[in-house]
Each structure stands twice: as C-alpha cells, then as structure tokens.
Write a protein that holds these residues in place. Structure first.
Motif, short mmCIF file in Angstrom:
data_model
loop_
_atom_site.label_atom_id
_atom_site.label_comp_id
_atom_site.label_asym_id
_atom_site.label_seq_id
_atom_site.Cartn_x
_atom_site.Cartn_y
_atom_site.Cartn_z
N ASP A 1 17.93 -24.84 -32.16
CA ASP A 1 17.82 -23.67 -33.06
C ASP A 1 16.45 -23.57 -33.73
OD1 ASP A 1 17.98 -25.74 -34.86
OD2 ASP A 1 19.85 -25.09 -35.80
N ASP B 1 14.72 -25.23 -35.98
CA ASP B 1 14.55 -25.29 -37.45
C ASP B 1 13.82 -26.55 -37.89
OD1 ASP B 1 16.51 -27.18 -37.01
OD2 ASP B 1 17.86 -26.47 -38.60
N ASP C 1 22.77 -29.50 -32.20
CA ASP C 1 21.54 -29.66 -31.40
C ASP C 1 21.61 -30.94 -30.56
OD1 ASP C 1 20.18 -27.44 -32.45
OD2 ASP C 1 19.31 -28.61 -34.08
#
Length: 211
Positions: free
Chosen positions: A166, A168, A175
């Motif tokens: 994702d 981030d 993840d």
C-alpha cells in the motif's frame, strides 16, 4: 496421591493440547516431559500447568542448544511470541502451542508468528527503523565496507519496494502476508526466527514417532 493427581492432570492436558496443535498425544506427552526436564523445580510448584514456568534464560538455552540460534534480539522476540499471555514466562501450554507453530505450523501460522517476532514495538507494523535494527543485527558485517549502515538502508528500501503493497512506508500484516504468499522465501526476510530444516528434523527426532 499428589503424584497420581499430577499425572492425571498431565494426561488431561495432553488430551486437550493434541486437539489444538499439530502434535499427537504421545508427542505432546513427550514435550511435557521435556519441559519438566528443562524446568526441574516444576514438580514442586503444584500440578497446574500455570505453576510450571520457563524463564527467558532457560528458553534461550533451548533455542541456542536445540536450534543453533545465536541472535540475541531474535531469541528475545521469539520468547515473547511464545509467551502469549505476556507474563514474562513460558508455561507448559505455551511451550506446546509455540512449538506446534515453530516446528509444524501452516504458512499462515508461521507468517503470523514471524510478523509478531519482527514487530519489535508491537504496534502492528514493521517500520523502516525496525527493519534496519533487525537487518543490522542479523547480517554479517564485511570489514571492507566503509559504511555498512548505508548498505543496510539500501536493503531496507529494496525490501519495502517489494513488500510494501500500500506504499505507506511500513509493513502492515496484510502487506507482509500477501508478500509471503507470493514469495515464501520472504517469510524470514528480516532474520532467522524459525528452525532450519535440519534443526527441526533433529529436534522432532528426539520425541516424534514419524518425522
């Protein structure tokens, strides 16, 4: 009389644990006997499994002697992963449950276990800093490198690029688990926290009917 009661309790505990783990009842009984060998004073602490507790030092001895583990940080984190009630000790039930995942866990179980080990501050994410600490601790330093930390930082960025789905800048459990499903070798991306195949086979051979 107390001895008979303790024996009955251990048989009942073995019955319960073989239903919840990847071990047969005779294997669970062997693991409980092994636990008592490692914690010899457990017989004097009453007969409930909660009163028999293995401390951090003894547990690290088991990891070192039986599984050839040497990384202090990872051994401490594995201890915490086994200690599911966070009381600072590993009791008989935690010992058997932990070894079930450690030795014979499904990919999902071992993914959850490794994530717990790598999540150093237990905030449900593996951050850049945690990756750096883990990799710095487990990688062999090359004497020719002028600044080995730079190499580790590069490795952290490469790993994030591969696993941070994702984008981030940190790894959530989702993840990590998705990355491991697509590439199982990433399970121990930040250091060895499961036994090697030879250590697993050798340990199982000490009590298992069929390795």
């Amino acid at each position: 009389m107390a001895h008979i009661t303790a024996k009955k309790h251990q048989a009942k505990l073995a019955d319960e644990l073989c239903k919840k783990t990847h071990f047969t009842k005779p294997e669970v009984e062997s693991l409980l006997r092994m636990f008592k060998k490692y914690v010899p004073n457990s017989a004097n602490l009453g007969h409930t499994h909660h009163s028999s507790r293995m401390d951090r030092t003894k547990f690290r001895d088991v990891l070192h002697n039986s599984f050839d583990m040497t990384d202090d940080m990872l051994m401490d984190r594995i201890y915490r992963a086994f200690d599911t009630d966070s009381d600072g000790f590993v009791n008989m039930e935690e010992w058997v449950h932990g070894l079930s995942v450690f030795l014979r866990g499904t990919l999902d179980q071992q993914t959850q276990f490794c994530f717990t080990v790598f999540d150093l501050n237990q905030d449900a994410f593996i951050s850049r800093d945690e990756m750096f600490q883990l990799l710095k601790n487990s990688l062999i330093k090359q004497p020719t490198e002028e600044d080995p930390d730079e190499g580790i930082k590069d490795l952290v960025e490469i790993t994030l690029k591969k696993m941070d789905l994702d984008h981030d800048g940190r790894l959530s459990y989702q993840d990590y688990s998705e990355a491991v499903k697509s590439e199982p070798l990433l399970l121990e991306a930040f250091g060895p926290c499961l036994p090697s195949s030879w250590a697993r086979i050798a340990f199982l051979a000490t009590f298992s009917e069929d390795v």
